[in-house]
Design a protein around this motif. Structure first.
Motif, PDB file in Angstrom:
ATOM      1  N   LEU A   8      -0.083  64.136 -40.962  1.00 32.74           N
ATOM      2  CA  LEU A   8      -0.466  63.258 -39.862  1.00 32.74           C
ATOM      3  C   LEU A   8      -1.853  63.614 -39.358  1.00 32.74           C
ATOM      4  O   LEU A   8      -2.219  64.789 -39.271  1.00 32.74           O
ATOM      5  CB  LEU A   8       0.533  63.375 -38.711  1.00 32.74           C
ATOM      6  CG  LEU A   8       2.000  63.008 -38.999  1.00 32.74           C
ATOM      7  CD1 LEU A   8       2.806  63.096 -37.712  1.00 32.74           C
ATOM      8  CD2 LEU A   8       2.115  61.622 -39.600  1.00 32.74           C
ATOM      9  N   ASP A  12      -2.315  59.973 -35.188  1.00 30.61           N
ATOM     10  CA  ASP A  12      -0.889  59.847 -35.490  1.00 30.61           C
ATOM     11  C   ASP A  12      -0.058  60.789 -34.625  1.00 30.61           C
ATOM     12  O   ASP A  12       0.997  60.417 -34.099  1.00 30.61           O
ATOM     13  CB  ASP A  12      -0.617  60.153 -36.971  1.00 30.61           C
ATOM     14  CG  ASP A  12      -1.399  59.270 -37.906  1.00 30.61           C
ATOM     15  OD1 ASP A  12      -1.539  58.073 -37.615  1.00 30.61           O
ATOM     16  OD2 ASP A  12      -1.873  59.780 -38.945  1.00 30.61           O
ATOM     17  N   LEU A  16       2.841  59.765 -32.003  1.00 32.60           N
ATOM     18  CA  LEU A  16       4.174  60.351 -32.115  1.00 32.60           C
ATOM     19  C   LEU A  16       4.580  61.043 -30.814  1.00 32.60           C
ATOM     20  O   LEU A  16       5.736  60.954 -30.377  1.00 32.60           O
ATOM     21  CB  LEU A  16       4.205  61.338 -33.280  1.00 32.60           C
ATOM     22  CG  LEU A  16       5.570  61.847 -33.750  1.00 32.60           C
ATOM     23  CD1 LEU A  16       6.509  60.697 -34.082  1.00 32.60           C
ATOM     24  CD2 LEU A  16       5.397  62.756 -34.969  1.00 32.60           C
ATOM     25  N   ILE A  19       5.651  58.426 -28.379  1.00 34.87           N
ATOM     26  CA  ILE A  19       6.994  57.934 -28.715  1.00 34.87           C
ATOM     27  C   ILE A  19       8.050  58.906 -28.200  1.00 34.87           C
ATOM     28  O   ILE A  19       9.057  58.501 -27.600  1.00 34.87           O
ATOM     29  CB  ILE A  19       7.135  57.741 -30.239  1.00 34.87           C
ATOM     30  CG1 ILE A  19       6.191  56.654 -30.736  1.00 34.87           C
ATOM     31  CG2 ILE A  19       8.574  57.394 -30.609  1.00 34.87           C
ATOM     32  CD1 ILE A  19       6.035  56.614 -32.253  1.00 34.87           C
ATOM     33  N   VAL A 180       9.369  60.696 -38.737  1.00 35.11           N
ATOM     34  CA  VAL A 180       8.553  60.570 -39.954  1.00 35.11           C
ATOM     35  C   VAL A 180       9.446  60.689 -41.181  1.00 35.11           C
ATOM     36  O   VAL A 180       9.318  59.918 -42.143  1.00 35.11           O
ATOM     37  CB  VAL A 180       7.437  61.643 -39.974  1.00 35.11           C
ATOM     38  CG1 VAL A 180       6.668  61.595 -41.300  1.00 35.11           C
ATOM     39  CG2 VAL A 180       6.485  61.428 -38.807  1.00 35.11           C
ATOM     40  N   ARG A 259       1.951  55.039 -40.519  1.00 34.26           N
ATOM     41  CA  ARG A 259       1.352  54.414 -39.342  1.00 34.26           C
ATOM     42  C   ARG A 259       2.084  53.122 -38.972  1.00 34.26           C
ATOM     43  O   ARG A 259       2.278  52.821 -37.798  1.00 34.26           O
ATOM     44  CB  ARG A 259      -0.135  54.147 -39.573  1.00 34.26           C
ATOM     45  CG  ARG A 259      -0.995  55.399 -39.491  1.00 34.26           C
ATOM     46  CD  ARG A 259      -2.469  55.062 -39.452  1.00 34.26           C
ATOM     47  NE  ARG A 259      -2.915  54.483 -40.705  1.00 34.26           N
ATOM     48  CZ  ARG A 259      -3.341  55.184 -41.752  1.00 34.26           C
ATOM     49  NH1 ARG A 259      -3.373  56.512 -41.675  1.00 34.26           N
ATOM     50  NH2 ARG A 259      -3.739  54.588 -42.856  1.00 34.26           N
ATOM     51  N   ASN A 261       5.261  52.499 -39.444  1.00 33.55           N
ATOM     52  CA  ASN A 261       6.522  52.875 -38.816  1.00 33.55           C
ATOM     53  C   ASN A 261       6.315  53.469 -37.425  1.00 33.55           C
ATOM     54  O   ASN A 261       7.122  53.223 -36.520  1.00 33.55           O
ATOM     55  CB  ASN A 261       7.283  53.859 -39.706  1.00 33.55           C
ATOM     56  CG  ASN A 261       8.099  53.171 -40.769  1.00 33.55           C
ATOM     57  OD1 ASN A 261       9.278  52.905 -40.597  1.00 33.55           O
ATOM     58  ND2 ASN A 261       7.461  52.867 -41.893  1.00 33.55           N
ATOM     59  N   LEU A 262       5.249  54.229 -37.236  1.00 34.32           N
ATOM     60  CA  LEU A 262       4.980  54.765 -35.903  1.00 34.32           C
ATOM     61  C   LEU A 262       4.676  53.631 -34.924  1.00 34.32           C
ATOM     62  O   LEU A 262       5.080  53.683 -33.760  1.00 34.32           O
ATOM     63  CB  LEU A 262       3.817  55.761 -35.951  1.00 34.32           C
ATOM     64  CG  LEU A 262       4.094  57.086 -36.674  1.00 34.32           C
ATOM     65  CD1 LEU A 262       2.870  57.991 -36.622  1.00 34.32           C
ATOM     66  CD2 LEU A 262       5.298  57.803 -36.086  1.00 34.32           C
ATOM     67  N   TYR A 265       8.148  52.204 -34.121  1.00 30.92           N
ATOM     68  CA  TYR A 265       8.869  53.046 -33.166  1.00 30.92           C
ATOM     69  C   TYR A 265       8.296  52.877 -31.753  1.00 30.92           C
ATOM     70  O   TYR A 265       9.040  52.770 -30.775  1.00 30.92           O
ATOM     71  CB  TYR A 265       8.740  54.525 -33.551  1.00 30.92           C
ATOM     72  CG  TYR A 265       9.476  54.966 -34.788  1.00 30.92           C
ATOM     73  CD1 TYR A 265      10.831  54.696 -34.973  1.00 30.92           C
ATOM     74  CD2 TYR A 265       8.824  55.712 -35.770  1.00 30.92           C
ATOM     75  CE1 TYR A 265      11.500  55.138 -36.103  1.00 30.92           C
ATOM     76  CE2 TYR A 265       9.484  56.159 -36.904  1.00 30.92           C
ATOM     77  CZ  TYR A 265      10.827  55.870 -37.073  1.00 30.92           C
ATOM     78  OH  TYR A 265      11.491  56.305 -38.192  1.00 30.92           O
ATOM     79  N   HIS A 266       6.982  52.878 -31.666  1.00 29.27           N
ATOM     80  CA  HIS A 266       6.301  52.820 -30.373  1.00 29.27           C
ATOM     81  C   HIS A 266       6.590  51.494 -29.675  1.00 29.27           C
ATOM     82  O   HIS A 266       6.979  51.463 -28.494  1.00 29.27           O
ATOM     83  CB  HIS A 266       4.793  52.997 -30.587  1.00 29.27           C
ATOM     84  CG  HIS A 266       4.029  53.378 -29.359  1.00 29.27           C
ATOM     85  ND1 HIS A 266       3.782  52.499 -28.327  1.00 29.27           N
ATOM     86  CD2 HIS A 266       3.436  54.556 -28.999  1.00 29.27           C
ATOM     87  CE1 HIS A 266       3.075  53.115 -27.395  1.00 29.27           C
ATOM     88  NE2 HIS A 266       2.852  54.360 -27.764  1.00 29.27           N
TER      89      HIS A 266
END
Length: 378
Positions: A8, A12, A16, A19, A180, A259, A261-262, A265-266
């Motif tokens: 990361l 990133d 994270l 999140i 992750v 990125r 997926n982050l 999630y966010h």
């Protein structure tokens, strides 16, 4: 060989961290909130995930209809195929949620195939066996031209070994952040494509299962399936998978997948927090209305469903409040007489929507849209 987990970058790590803060804050809020309306929120989020993940595969059922099907309603206007797909996916999601605190748990080929059977058992056939690895080639076709293979999965002969490598990877904690790892598990499974059908939903479900096993927050609050099911996000999801190439080439950098997926999630955390806040404010507004109108406090449950979901059925209100059939019918009839609710349909198919005297402030709270922030603005 599996895709290597990318390192990361500083941005990133910052995303994270945001999140994690949102999820921890939501966990404390949920624990401190009366269970009556958070139970309804959990059910909605589960139904939303089921509806969204199925919609990606072409099975279109609204979230409110999924909620009704989950409640055992038979008189829901959906096709038999969509009904079967919805209930199968809901059963699998329910089982995944129960595994969050299962003792002596480990990932295995048997577990993956059992989950696949729950999802696809109703479609079991010689050409497309459920709960078994595929026996031949499988392709993901271009959305605009089915004669073009957008992706060709690895040869069937190599599937058992690849899945075993994945299972071994799943059972060893390498110190990578769980979110992750869950995103990587999704990519691994969907790229191996071990079954003849249902690979996308299985891969998204594996991601949700890993989040459930983390135990920080109930999976219905953390699953990104609802986010992926929004039309624009679905196309980005397909594009991101397509960027991996037309064949399985695991020796590549998949930073953009992380990125993506982050971001999911966010923004899903933002969405859930927003709905949690609106739901709580609507409940408070309706409680005040019920008190002023000398309504029984239990009727707030029915009114809250109407405000947040647009309608309520007698059976849902009855079960939510632990009422007898006669009590639920009487409450709803009184609300109709007072023009607070309005009946739609007849007999078993009947449901209730907002009537002319339904409190407008609660509807305004429930219907006010929110703005999502992009955690990667540049």
């Amino acid at each position: 060989m599996l895709y290597p987990t990318p390192a990361l970058g500083a941005v990133d790590e910052q995303v994270l961290s945001e999140i994690d803060r949102m999820r921890n804050a939501l966990r404390h809020q949920v624990r401190a909130t009366p269970s009556k309306w958070t139970a309804g929120l959990r059910k909605f989020l589960t139904a939303d995930a089921v509806a969204a993940s199925n919609s990606i595969e072409g099975f279109k059922v609204s979230t409110v209809d999924v909620e009704d099907l989950m409640d055992g309603e038979r008189d829901v206007e959906v096709s038999e195929e969509n009904r079967e797909e919805t209930l199968a996916y809901q059963r699998m999601m329910t089982y995944i949620q129960t595994l969050h605190d299962a003792g002596d748990f480990s990932y295995s080929k048997g577990l993956l195939n059992a989950l696949h059977w729950i999802l696809q058992g109703h479609r079991h056939a010689a050409r497309k066996p459920a709960g078994q690895w595929r026996r031949g080639p499988v392709y993901v076709t271009d959305a605009r031209d089915p004669s073009i293979a957008a992706y060709t999965a690895p040869n069937a002969e190599g599937v058992p070994a690849l899945v075993q490598e994945l299972v071994d990877w799943l059972n060893v904690d390498d110190g990578t952040h769980l979110l992750v790892r869950a995103a990587m598990a999704h990519l691994h499974l969907v790229s191996i494509h071990p079954w003849a059908d249902g690979n996308g939903r299985m891969s998204r479900s594996l991601q949700t299962l890993m989040i459930a096993r983390e135990g920080v927050l109930a999976p219905e609050f953390s699953s990104i399936e609802a986010w992926l099911g929004r039309p624009g996000n679905t196309w980005e999801y397909y594009r991101e998978l397509a960027d991996r190439g037309p064949e399985y080439v695991p020796d590549q950098d998949v930073s953009s997948w992380i990125r993506f997926n982050l971001t999911a999630y966010h923004q899903q955390a933002q969405t859930v927090q927003g709905r949690f806040d609106r739901s709580g404010r609507a409940w408070g507004s309706l409680s005040e209305f019920a008190e002023n109108m000398s309504l029984d406090e239990r009727t707030v449950t029915a009114l809250h469903d109407v405000a947040m979901a647009g309608r309520v059925r007698r059976s849902r209100y009855e079960h939510a409040e632990g009422l007898s059939l006669q009590q639920a019918q009487r409450d709803l009839r009184d609300l109709v007489t007072a023009q607070i609710l309005e009946p739609v349909g007849r007999t078993r198919a009947r449901y209730y929507t907002a009537g002319p005297r339904f409190p407008q402030p609660a509807l305004d709270i429930a219907r006010t849209p929110m703005t999502l922030r992009n955690p990667y603005p540049n």
